[in-house]
Design a protein around this motif. Structure first.
Motif, PDB file in Angstrom:
ATOM      1  N   ALA A  15      44.568 -84.687 115.044  1.00  0.00           N
ATOM      2  CA  ALA A  15      44.491 -83.637 114.027  1.00  0.00           C
ATOM      3  C   ALA A  15      43.879 -84.146 112.725  1.00  0.00           C
ATOM      4  O   ALA A  15      43.928 -85.334 112.417  1.00  0.00           O
ATOM      5  CB  ALA A  15      45.888 -83.079 113.762  1.00  0.00           C
ATOM      6  N   TRP A  83      49.708 -76.712 112.486  1.00  0.00           N
ATOM      7  CA  TRP A  83      48.686 -77.230 113.385  1.00  0.00           C
ATOM      8  C   TRP A  83      48.082 -76.065 114.154  1.00  0.00           C
ATOM      9  O   TRP A  83      48.756 -75.121 114.522  1.00  0.00           O
ATOM     10  CB  TRP A  83      49.287 -78.202 114.394  1.00  0.00           C
ATOM     11  N   VAL A  87      45.569 -80.649 118.850  1.00  0.00           N
ATOM     12  CA  VAL A  87      46.889 -81.273 118.753  1.00  0.00           C
ATOM     13  C   VAL A  87      47.648 -81.122 120.062  1.00  0.00           C
ATOM     14  O   VAL A  87      48.868 -81.020 120.089  1.00  0.00           O
ATOM     15  CB  VAL A  87      47.717 -80.687 117.584  1.00  0.00           C
TER      16      VAL A  87
END
Length: 222
Positions: A15, A83, A87
């Motif tokens: 990420a 997120w 991820v």
């Protein structure tokens, strides 16, 4: 028995890669992640960067959304976000095998993570998952609570152990103190904020893996 793994992950396989690449001097330290069935919400510290520059970069990063600043200090700020993409590995850690990311620090080169697994079977499952999906998790260190005379016995990372030892040797824990936080940070070549957070996490790990563990065990005859 719990197993602790320390991993290195290329930033382009994890990420916030676009943000870290755009602001190369920045360091991100994840404080905790709140997981639900629909979304993962990371709380993380950002340092060594202009916060406006960081927020502009995040706005163009498809791996994160709904960024919100919660606190700001002289050289560091605490943010919350969500997120979105890139991820898959973190989603799997939290929702499928229920492992815990204890520490995660990201730079433009890589992420360094420390993850606690319930047992080695859980670790093997995670590594197999990453291998099948070409997720580049590089295992750097593995230990459990049975290892004697090492920081791993108490859940410490090598950086946390070094910080505690350096502070102790410098006299930081003496009364009165023989060295300041600034002195110890200079010796380790890190910022005072990084050292303060590292000592805090080290103390938390020591308590969790000594006092708390001991308190949960059956009492012994005296």
């Amino acid at each position: 028995m719990s197993v602790f793994g320390e991993f290195h992950v290329p930033s382009n396989a994890f990420a916030l890669h676009e943000t870290l690449n755009a602001v190369s001097e920045m360091v991100i330290e994840i404080e905790r992640v709140v997981a639900t069935e629909e979304v993962l919400t990371p709380y993380f510290w950002v340092s060594e960067v202009n916060f406006g520059t960081f927020e502009d970069a995040v706005a163009k990063d498809p791996s994160i959304r709904n960024l919100e600043q919660l606190d700001e200090f002289q050289e560091t700020a605490l943010y919350r976000a969500e997120w979105t993409r890139h991820v898959e590995s973190i989603v799997y850690i939290y929702t499928e095998i229920e492992a815990v990311v204890l520490e995660a620090t990201g730079s433009n080169e890589r992420w360094e993570l420390r993850i606690r697994f319930d047992d080695r079977d859980e670790l093997d499952t995670f590594q197999r998952y990453c291998h099948e999906r070409n997720i580049a998790f590089d295992l750097r260190r593995l230990y459990d609570l049975s290892q004697p005379k090492t920081g791993g016995q108490y859940g410490l990372t090598s950086k946390q152990q070094s910080a505690l030892v350096a502070a102790w040797e410098a006299g930081y824990f003496e009364t009165p103190r023989e060295a300041s936080l600034e002195d110890v940070a200079a010796e380790l070549d890190i910022t005072q904020q990084s050292l303060s957070k590292r000592l805090h996490r080290a103390h938390r790990s020591l308590i969790a893996n000594t006092l708390i563990v001991s308190a949960s065990e059956p009492s012994q005859p005296t």
